[in-house]
Design a protein around this motif. Structure first.
Motif, PDB file in Angstrom:
ATOM      1  N   HIS A  73       0.895  -1.958  -0.032  1.00  0.00           N
ATOM      2  CA  HIS A  73       0.043   0.370   0.691  1.00  0.00           C
ATOM      3  C   HIS A  73       0.915   1.428  -0.423  1.00  0.00           C
ATOM      4  O   HIS A  73       0.486   2.215  -0.458  1.00  0.00           O
ATOM      5  CB  HIS A  73      -0.836  -0.378   1.194  1.00  0.00           C
ATOM      6  N   ILE A  78      -2.162   1.761  -6.120  1.00  0.00           N
ATOM      7  CA  ILE A  78      -3.178   1.770  -7.270  1.00  0.00           C
ATOM      8  C   ILE A  78      -3.326   0.164  -7.081  1.00  0.00           C
ATOM      9  O   ILE A  78      -3.716  -0.796  -7.039  1.00  0.00           O
ATOM     10  CB  ILE A  78      -2.531   1.901  -8.057  1.00  0.00           C
ATOM     11  N   ARG A  79      -1.979  -0.193  -7.449  1.00  0.00           N
ATOM     12  CA  ARG A  79      -2.020  -2.303  -7.333  1.00  0.00           C
ATOM     13  C   ARG A  79      -2.658  -2.573  -5.999  1.00  0.00           C
ATOM     14  O   ARG A  79      -3.605  -3.918  -5.785  1.00  0.00           O
ATOM     15  CB  ARG A  79      -0.627  -2.985  -7.282  1.00  0.00           C
ATOM     16  N   TYR A  80      -2.075  -1.516  -4.824  1.00  0.00           N
ATOM     17  CA  TYR A  80      -2.948  -2.155  -3.532  1.00  0.00           C
ATOM     18  C   TYR A  80      -4.176  -1.766  -3.514  1.00  0.00           C
ATOM     19  O   TYR A  80      -4.432  -3.439  -3.350  1.00  0.00           O
ATOM     20  CB  TYR A  80      -2.189  -1.955  -2.693  1.00  0.00           C
ATOM     21  N   ASP A  81      -4.616  -1.268  -3.982  1.00  0.00           N
ATOM     22  CA  ASP A  81      -6.499  -0.709  -3.880  1.00  0.00           C
ATOM     23  C   ASP A  81      -7.126  -2.506  -4.672  1.00  0.00           C
ATOM     24  O   ASP A  81      -8.190  -2.339  -4.519  1.00  0.00           O
ATOM     25  CB  ASP A  81      -6.788   0.637  -4.440  1.00  0.00           C
ATOM     26  N   THR A  82      -6.151  -2.303  -6.094  1.00  0.00           N
ATOM     27  CA  THR A  82      -6.825  -3.124  -7.185  1.00  0.00           C
ATOM     28  C   THR A  82      -7.196  -4.367  -6.292  1.00  0.00           C
ATOM     29  O   THR A  82      -7.264  -5.623  -6.512  1.00  0.00           O
ATOM     30  CB  THR A  82      -6.553  -3.523  -8.494  1.00  0.00           C
ATOM     31  N   PHE A  83      -5.606  -5.199  -5.388  1.00  0.00           N
ATOM     32  CA  PHE A  83      -5.715  -6.307  -5.100  1.00  0.00           C
ATOM     33  C   PHE A  83      -7.423  -6.632  -3.673  1.00  0.00           C
ATOM     34  O   PHE A  83      -7.249  -7.595  -3.866  1.00  0.00           O
ATOM     35  CB  PHE A  83      -4.687  -6.803  -4.554  1.00  0.00           C
ATOM     36  N   PHE A  85      -9.478  -4.663  -3.280  1.00  0.00           N
ATOM     37  CA  PHE A  85     -11.052  -5.023  -4.408  1.00  0.00           C
ATOM     38  C   PHE A  85     -11.484  -5.792  -4.711  1.00  0.00           C
ATOM     39  O   PHE A  85     -12.346  -6.423  -4.813  1.00  0.00           O
ATOM     40  CB  PHE A  85     -11.032  -3.870  -5.122  1.00  0.00           C
ATOM     41  N   VAL A  86     -10.464  -6.806  -5.427  1.00  0.00           N
ATOM     42  CA  VAL A  86     -10.778  -8.023  -6.110  1.00  0.00           C
ATOM     43  C   VAL A  86     -10.430  -9.254  -4.475  1.00  0.00           C
ATOM     44  O   VAL A  86     -11.413 -10.174  -5.306  1.00  0.00           O
ATOM     45  CB  VAL A  86      -9.750  -8.665  -7.377  1.00  0.00           C
ATOM     46  N   MET A 139     -14.476   1.798  -0.898  1.00  0.00           N
ATOM     47  CA  MET A 139     -14.729   0.771  -2.055  1.00  0.00           C
ATOM     48  C   MET A 139     -14.761  -1.018  -1.355  1.00  0.00           C
ATOM     49  O   MET A 139     -14.623  -1.933  -1.545  1.00  0.00           O
ATOM     50  CB  MET A 139     -12.885   0.674  -2.074  1.00  0.00           C
TER      51      MET A 139
END
Length: 182
Positions: A73, A78-83, A85-86, A139
């Motif tokens: 994070h 952005i990568r952490y938020d994507t991770f 979220f999914v 989110m």
């Protein structure tokens, strides 16, 4: 395999319960131990000339990352938020599947309580490893509710079908003209 949780075979139901339970376990674990791990110690701005007194929480340093928060994070938001979220979406989809598979169970209330508590524990664990911002909570709320929102049209359709079936089974009153004929 049928899409109606009430009309699937016992074997298919059991298989889905095993698979979704594994998904819940894996996604919960991934939320507790995010990719890249968590910071073991507070990380301070290296450009500042400051001193940290380990016996006191007071210091004059700028904290870049807090101990226990996600390394990913702080390095790639952005990568952490994507991770997250999914991962949260998968967790919620699995818990909602378990709920719908056990909808007609005599333990449906206990199942619902367990699922909601598990969802709250998941959110609390995610909140513990990342900075808490309104964006984070929005989110997480969105990802947790999406599977239930996607299922809503089929629930509404099913309840309308049940209502129509009940109306067709209820004997209709005879018209007033025919009542007096007997």
């Amino acid at each position: 395999m049928a899409t109606d949780p009430l009309s699937i075979s016992s074997k298919d139901r059991n298989t889905l319960l095993v698979v979704t339970t594994l998904i819940v376990a894996v996604t919960f674990q991934a939320a507790l131990n995010p990719p890249g791990g968590v910071w073991q110690d507070d990380k301070y701005d290296p450009e500042e000339n400051c001193t940290v007194d380990p016996r006191s929480s007071a210091n004059n340093c700028t904290v870049i990352a807090r101990a226990g928060t996600s390394v990913l994070h702080s390095r790639a938001k952005i990568r952490y938020d994507t991770f997250i979220f999914v991962n949260t979406l998968a967790f919620s989809a699995a818990t909602s599947t378990i709920f719908f598979l056990l909808l007609k169970s005599p333990f449906r209330t206990e199942t619902l309580i367990s699922i909601y508590c598990m969802n709250f524990a998941y959110v609390a664990s995610v909140g513990a490893v990342q900075p808490q911002t309104p964006k984070t909570w929005a989110m997480l709320s969105g990802a947790l509710s999406l599977p239930y929102i996607f299922r809503l049209p089929s629930i509404i359709k099913r309840s309308k079908e049940v209502q129509v079936a009940r109306e067709q089974d209820v004997p209709q009153a005879l018209p007033a003209v025919q009542r007096g004929a007997c």
